[in-house]
Design a protein around this motif. Structure first.
Motif, mmCIF file in Angstrom:
data_model
loop_
_atom_site.group_PDB
_atom_site.id
_atom_site.type_symbol
_atom_site.label_atom_id
_atom_site.label_comp_id
_atom_site.label_asym_id
_atom_site.label_seq_id
_atom_site.Cartn_x
_atom_site.Cartn_y
_atom_site.Cartn_z
ATOM 1 N N UNK A 109 0.833 -1.203 0.000
ATOM 2 C CA UNK A 109 0.000 0.000 0.000
ATOM 3 C C UNK A 109 0.864 1.247 0.000
ATOM 4 N N UNK A 110 0.746 2.105 -1.015
ATOM 5 C CA UNK A 110 1.518 3.351 -1.034
ATOM 6 C C UNK A 110 1.154 4.239 0.151
ATOM 7 N N UNK A 111 2.087 5.044 0.566
ATOM 8 C CA UNK A 111 1.858 5.929 1.711
ATOM 9 C C UNK A 111 0.679 6.861 1.448
ATOM 10 N N UNK A 112 0.495 7.261 0.205
ATOM 11 C CA UNK A 112 -0.600 8.172 -0.149
ATOM 12 C C UNK A 112 -1.964 7.537 0.065
ATOM 13 N N UNK A 113 -2.014 6.192 0.122
ATOM 14 C CA UNK A 113 -3.288 5.494 0.309
ATOM 15 C C UNK A 113 -3.534 5.098 1.764
ATOM 16 N N UNK A 114 -2.743 5.642 2.671
ATOM 17 C CA UNK A 114 -2.915 5.389 4.105
ATOM 18 C C UNK A 114 -3.376 6.688 4.752
ATOM 19 N N UNK A 115 -4.404 6.595 5.549
ATOM 20 C CA UNK A 115 -4.993 7.777 6.173
ATOM 21 C C UNK A 115 -3.948 8.598 6.931
#
Length: 671
Positions: free
Chosen positions: A71-77
């Protein structure tokens, strides 16, 4: 005094280790790059992605641990990232791999507070997660090695890469690895959508993944005091979960179909997430409405005509207990859905045109296995009707008569050319093949209708972006396909059977329904210029439905899906003007024909029955019965449509005349 001595000793040891760091620096283990770590990452699950890369379905292949896609960092809240940093490394963006403040605080806690709190930064923790041998960072020497390696890692990796890798690799509750797998397991959502309360509950698990409810709650309260009153009940409920991830199920059956073709952890399908999800919801809603009528299962296939790309693949209702049965590939009785291909074969052989007339009346069809008496579903007969009405209104008797007019295996051969699999030999079905007694799959049936939509050209379906471009074969002439499509698009043609206002009344689409014997299956398949949609409704158990026809069971699903496609993926109206021009004018006096006996028939007299008691029927049909005349061996006999003849041994010729013109002649051998 003892504690002060211990603290001083621990600090002295740390200084000695730091002082000898130069010696260790050149012998440190080689670090992998961020790209290597990400590339070598193995998900425990296999993934079906939509055409644009969205997750449709996943299922497990590795039983040792549970990790999902990277999971890319941009897709983590952002709130989860903030809570993880607050819990594990407050100075992450300030230090260069090692936090002296955290190390000193850790030494103090261990010496004076009897606490086991560690001073490792996220960078230092990540080193253990990516190391081939974690033992190299154990003990005092290993700690020095970890500290020096952390500095090296920060020089070669960015902060974003370090944090992203950490969040994907960190072990969490139970067997789960990474925040994504735990987020789905605990909250049934991706980490991009976590609330503050959820983020806190997940973040504080990192330090002690399998903590009891009390410790878990206390850590959450310490981290976010403002929510402390909510944590006891919330965390107690989370702790009850088995942590078996409730992953996407909308593509369960597509996943089953594609699983043998995986060459890596994921495969990109041709499915469109919005069409798939909407169709699944429509199916679920319709089956719930029909459960009182003993309906539990359904399947839908949505295909793009030009490419053969499957846009939606729904193998079940989502509420049935037989959730692993794939309705797209299950064999069920076709019912009236085969009639368009029967009439197309007759058009192709120049036996009929859409405007030909054919009689819908009671008839006994004599064939090798006995006498067949077809009836319409409403038990009525409508007399002389045009072919386009007989087809669109799904009249049974005319269909059987068309089958007998063909008088060969051409219809069965066309079904094979259309890709219908596992057909038995023609004699197994007899004339009943015209009424769809053959077992077919929804996939094959949808493909056959798509062939009509593509001007008679058949190509294979495509399920993934890697599928080869399909090879084409011409099954029907373009004019034949257009004629059938036009017939099935006109509401007036089906008014006799369904009325002008039914679920089939859709502008710009051709559609046909079907219901099998005892209402065990019903179908609705149709197309516009861009899509073909096939729907099956019934029970995987084979139990009959209670008063559910194709127009009330499958058709409402078909109509809603077609409306969704038309609204979101508009298509040009079917170009059928040429078909209208080419259709011949109505024929006032269609050709009469001999129904029985068939040409070339061989009969044997029964020696146990007196010769005078043995009779053979001569059956004919055609308009204006008074104008019909039989001749047997060149001699006129009394009667017109039907007579009884006493058979004699030898070869005999039977001729049928219509208005004194020869309409048909057959020969029969009697032994």
């Amino acid at each position: 005094m003892k504690k002060k001595f211990l603290a001083g000793g621990a600090l002295f040891t740390a200084l000695v280790l730091l002082g000898s760091g130069v010696y260790f620096y050149n012998s440190l283990p080689k670090l992998r790059s961020y790209e290597q770590v990400k590339t070598q990452y193995q998900s425990s699950d296999l993934y079906i992605l939509s055409h644009d890369g969205k997750l449709l379905h996943q299922w497990r292949k590795n039983k040792d641990n549970r990790s999902f896609q990277w999971t890319p960092l941009a897709d983590i809240s952002p709130v989860l990232i903030s809570e993880v940093l607050k819990s594990e490394d407050r100075f992450f963006y300030e230090h260069t791999g090692v936090s002296i403040t955290s190390l000193v605080a850790s030494l103090y806690q261990r010496s004076f507070k009897d606490s086991s709190r560690g001073g490792s930064t996220i960078t230092m923790q990540l080193l253990k997660l990516i190391a081939p041998d974690r033992a190299q960072y154990s003990g005092m020497t290993g700690k020095l090695r970890q500290i020096l390696s952390a500095y090296r890692l920060e020089k070669s990796w960015t902060k974003k890469e370090i944090l992203e890798s950490y969040l994907n690799l960190i072990p969490l509750r139970g067997e789960y690895k990474g925040v994504t797998s735990s987020s789905w397991a605990l909250f049934n959502k991706s980490p991009s959508g976590l609330t503050l309360k959820e983020a806190v509950a997940l973040a504080v698990l990192i330090r002690s993944p399998n903590a009891g409810v009390k410790d878990w709650k206390n850590r959450a309260c310490w981290q976010e005091p403002s929510l402390c009153s909510e944590f006891p009940a919330f965390i107690a409920e989370l702790a009850k979960k088995t942590l078996e991830s409730s992953t996407h199920n909308v593509a369960l059956h597509l996943a089953q179909r594609l699983s043998p073709h995986f060459v890596s952890g994921e495969i990109k399908s041709t499915v469109h997430m919005d069409v798939q999800t909407y169709t699944q919801e429509v199916v679920k809603s319709q089956i719930q409405n029909l459960q009182a009528q003993n309906v539990n299962d359904a399947a839908v296939l949505v295909v793009e005509n030009a490419t053969g790309n499957v846009w939606a693949y729904i193998g079940g209702s989502g509420i049935s207990d037989k959730k692993f049965v794939d309705g797209v590939r299950s064999y069920r009785q076709a019912g009236s859905t085969l009639k368009p291909f029967l009439y197309a074969t007759a058009f192709e052989n120049n036996i009929l045109t859409p405007n030909s007339w054919i009689e819908d009346s009671a008839v006994d069809i004599v064939f090798e296995r006995g006498i067949y008496k077809p009836q319409n579903h409403d038990k009525q007969f409508y007399g002389w009707v045009q072919v386009k009405t007989a087809l669109a209104s799904s009249l049974n008797v005319p269909a059987v008569k068309v089958f007998k007019l063909l008088n060969d295996e051409s219809f069965w051969t066309r079904l094979q050319m259309l890709g219908f699999k596992n057909l038995k030999e023609p004699e197994h079905y007899g004339p009943a093949l015209a009424l769809g007694v053959a077992d077919v799959t929804l996939e094959d049936l949808t493909q056959a209708y798509r062939t009509l939509a593509n001007n008679g050209i058949y190509t294979d379906l495509r399920f993934t972006s890697n599928d080869p471009e399909p090879k084409a074969r011409q099954v029907f002439k373009a004019q034949t396909a257009q004629d059938v499509a036009y017939i099935l698009a006109q509401s007036e043609n089906r008014a006799l059977g369904f009325g002008l206002d039914s679920a089939l009344s859709t502008q710009g689409a051709s559609v046909k329904t079907g219901t099998s014997k005892d209402m065990r299956d019903n179908w609705c398949v149709g197309f516009n210029s861009r899509f073909t949609v096939g729907v099956w409704v019934g029970n995987f158990s084979g139990d009959p439905m209670w008063n559910v026809m194709g127009v009330t069971g499958a058709a409402p699903i078909w109509k809603k899906v077609m409306a969704f496609l038309d609204a979101n993926y508009p298509s040009a109206k079917l170009s059928l003007a040429s078909a209208q021009k080419e259709i011949t004018p109505p024929e006032k006096y269609p050709q009469a024909r001999i129904v029985y006996p068939q040409d070339g028939m061989i009969m044997a007299l029964d020696p146990a029955i007196p010769r005078g008691h043995q009779k053979m029927p001569l059956l004919a049909e055609g308009p204006h019965p008074a104008g019909l005349q039989w001749k047997i061996n060149g001699k006129k006999v009394a009667g017109n449509k039907s007579i009884l003849w006493t058979p004699e041994t030898g070869r005999h010729t039977f001729e049928l005349y219509q208005n004194q013109k020869l309409a048909q002649k057959v020969q029969v051998l009697v032994k």
